[in-house]
Design an enzyme around this catalytic site. Structure first.
Site, mmCIF file in Angstrom:
data_model
loop_
_atom_site.group_PDB
_atom_site.id
_atom_site.type_symbol
_atom_site.label_atom_id
_atom_site.label_comp_id
_atom_site.label_asym_id
_atom_site.label_seq_id
_atom_site.Cartn_x
_atom_site.Cartn_y
_atom_site.Cartn_z
ATOM 1 N N LYS A 193 4.329 17.595 2.593
ATOM 2 C CA LYS A 193 4.568 16.702 1.452
ATOM 3 C C LYS A 193 4.855 15.294 1.946
ATOM 4 C CE LYS A 193 6.509 20.735 -0.758
ATOM 5 N NZ LYS A 193 7.724 21.535 -0.982
ATOM 6 N N HIS A 228 12.165 22.156 1.377
ATOM 7 C CA HIS A 228 12.305 20.780 0.878
ATOM 8 C C HIS A 228 13.155 20.760 -0.379
ATOM 9 C CE1 HIS A 228 10.527 17.300 -1.531
ATOM 10 N NE2 HIS A 228 11.287 16.770 -0.609
ATOM 11 N N GLU A 270 0.864 -1.176 0.000
ATOM 12 C CA GLU A 270 0.000 0.000 0.000
ATOM 13 C C GLU A 270 0.913 1.243 0.000
ATOM 14 O OE1 GLU A 270 -2.593 -0.179 3.369
ATOM 15 O OE2 GLU A 270 -3.719 -1.881 2.605
ATOM 16 N N TYR A 329 5.428 12.843 -5.161
ATOM 17 C CA TYR A 329 5.084 13.329 -3.828
ATOM 18 C C TYR A 329 3.686 13.934 -3.806
ATOM 19 C CZ TYR A 329 6.763 17.792 -5.754
ATOM 20 O OH TYR A 329 6.972 18.920 -6.533
ATOM 21 N N GLU A 385 5.385 30.652 -3.990
ATOM 22 C CA GLU A 385 6.599 29.825 -3.930
ATOM 23 C C GLU A 385 7.765 30.638 -3.382
ATOM 24 O OE1 GLU A 385 7.307 28.234 -7.967
ATOM 25 O OE2 GLU A 385 7.281 26.315 -6.946
ATOM 26 N N HIS A 420 12.750 24.290 -1.587
ATOM 27 C CA HIS A 420 11.503 25.018 -1.890
ATOM 28 C C HIS A 420 10.469 24.901 -0.775
ATOM 29 C CE1 HIS A 420 12.462 24.080 -6.396
ATOM 30 N NE2 HIS A 420 13.197 25.081 -5.940
ATOM 31 N N LYS A 430 16.276 29.474 -11.544
ATOM 32 C CA LYS A 430 15.515 29.989 -10.373
ATOM 33 C C LYS A 430 16.205 29.560 -9.081
ATOM 34 C CE LYS A 430 11.964 27.557 -8.909
ATOM 35 N NZ LYS A 430 10.657 26.891 -8.705
ATOM 36 N N ASP A 431 16.550 28.282 -8.987
ATOM 37 C CA ASP A 431 17.132 27.762 -7.743
ATOM 38 C C ASP A 431 18.538 28.293 -7.519
ATOM 39 O OD1 ASP A 431 14.776 26.487 -7.449
ATOM 40 O OD2 ASP A 431 15.533 24.455 -7.782
ATOM 41 N N ASN A 482 2.308 14.888 -7.345
ATOM 42 C CA ASN A 482 3.275 15.405 -8.328
ATOM 43 C C ASN A 482 4.280 14.333 -8.689
ATOM 44 O OD1 ASN A 482 2.118 17.999 -8.149
ATOM 45 N ND2 ASN A 482 3.394 18.522 -6.384
#
Ligand SMILES: Cc1cn([C@H]2C[C@H](O)[C@@H](COP(=O)(O)OP(=O)(O)O[C@H]3O[C@H](C)C(=O)[C@H](O)[C@H]3O)O2)c(=O)[nH]c1=O
Length: 191
Positions: free
Chosen positions: A71, A118, A28, A131, A142, A61, A168-169, A48
């Site tokens: 998450k 994260h 499961e 996730y 964000e 993030h 961006k990161d 996602n």
């Protein structure tokens, strides 16, 4: 399902019960009653998936109120290091992190609570990362912290030169810069 505590009480590792037989295995991968009702009070609303090659790092993030997200992360192909950093001002574990290797092999999952930054870095040639989140995506909400924030002392399992991040990161702030949004342990955390 087996819950493994970590150095940060709110961050837990879930190890599913894998049932093998001559055909293969069954487990499961998510059970609302067993996890959301009894381990963490939340309701996931979005799933996602991302695929990355070795060295790709997505993060650190998080989304800010009213779109904070917790998450539940796992890797279904390959392996990756999943990292959750406590960025709640006033938290007894502020600035500390949990880093766990998640893989198709170990089938482990990591719960990253609201109030945490994260990131995930791919360790195998390729990895597929899945996730659940308990609040919808909101581009406007964000935020992020630099993966190169040395004060966080995160071992990414490879030198910075081998790490691949988005534009961006690459531009995310360190906590010491004062430009990163930090949660307030007493309030934002639950929004
Ligand atoms: C997160 C997200 C992104 N997107 C769109 C936005 C961009 O057009 C594209 C890639 O987004 P981004 O580069 O932000 O994706 P990641 O770098 O994998 O970001 C994620 O990586 C780390 C691991 C996280 O914890 C976050 O959930 C999330 O920020 O997907 C969506 O349409 N919905 C979403 O929920």
């Amino acid at each position: 399902m087996h819950i493994i505590e970590t150095a940060i009480p709110e961050v837990v590792i879930i190890e599913p019960r894998v049932i093998g037989d001559e055909r293969g295995y069954f487990f499961e991968s998510f059970n609302n009653n067993k996890f959301c009702e009894s381990v963490v009070e939340t309701k996931f609303v979005q799933d996602n998936e991302s695929k990355s090659r070795r060295g790709v790092l997505r993060g650190l993030h998080y989304q800010i109120p009213p779109f904070c997200q917790s998450k539940l992360a796992r890797v279904v192909q390959g392996s990756a290091l999943d990292v959750a950093v406590d960025i709640r001002k006033g938290s007894p574990t502020f600035g500390q992190h949990v880093a766990v290797v998640l893989s198709a092999e170990n089938k482990r999952q990591l719960f990253i609570p609201r109030g945490f930054a994260h990131a995930v870095i791919t360790l195998s040639d390729e990895a597929i990362f899945q996730y659940k989140v308990d609040n919808f995506y909101s581009f406007e909400h964000e935020r992020g912290v630099s993966f190169q924030d040395d004060a966080l002392n995160i071992d990414w399992h490879m030198p910075y030169e081998e790490i691949i991040v988005s534009e961006k990161d690459a531009g995310l702030p360190t906590i010491a810069s004062g430009n990163a949004y930090l949660f307030d342990y007493s309030k934002d955390y639950y929004q």
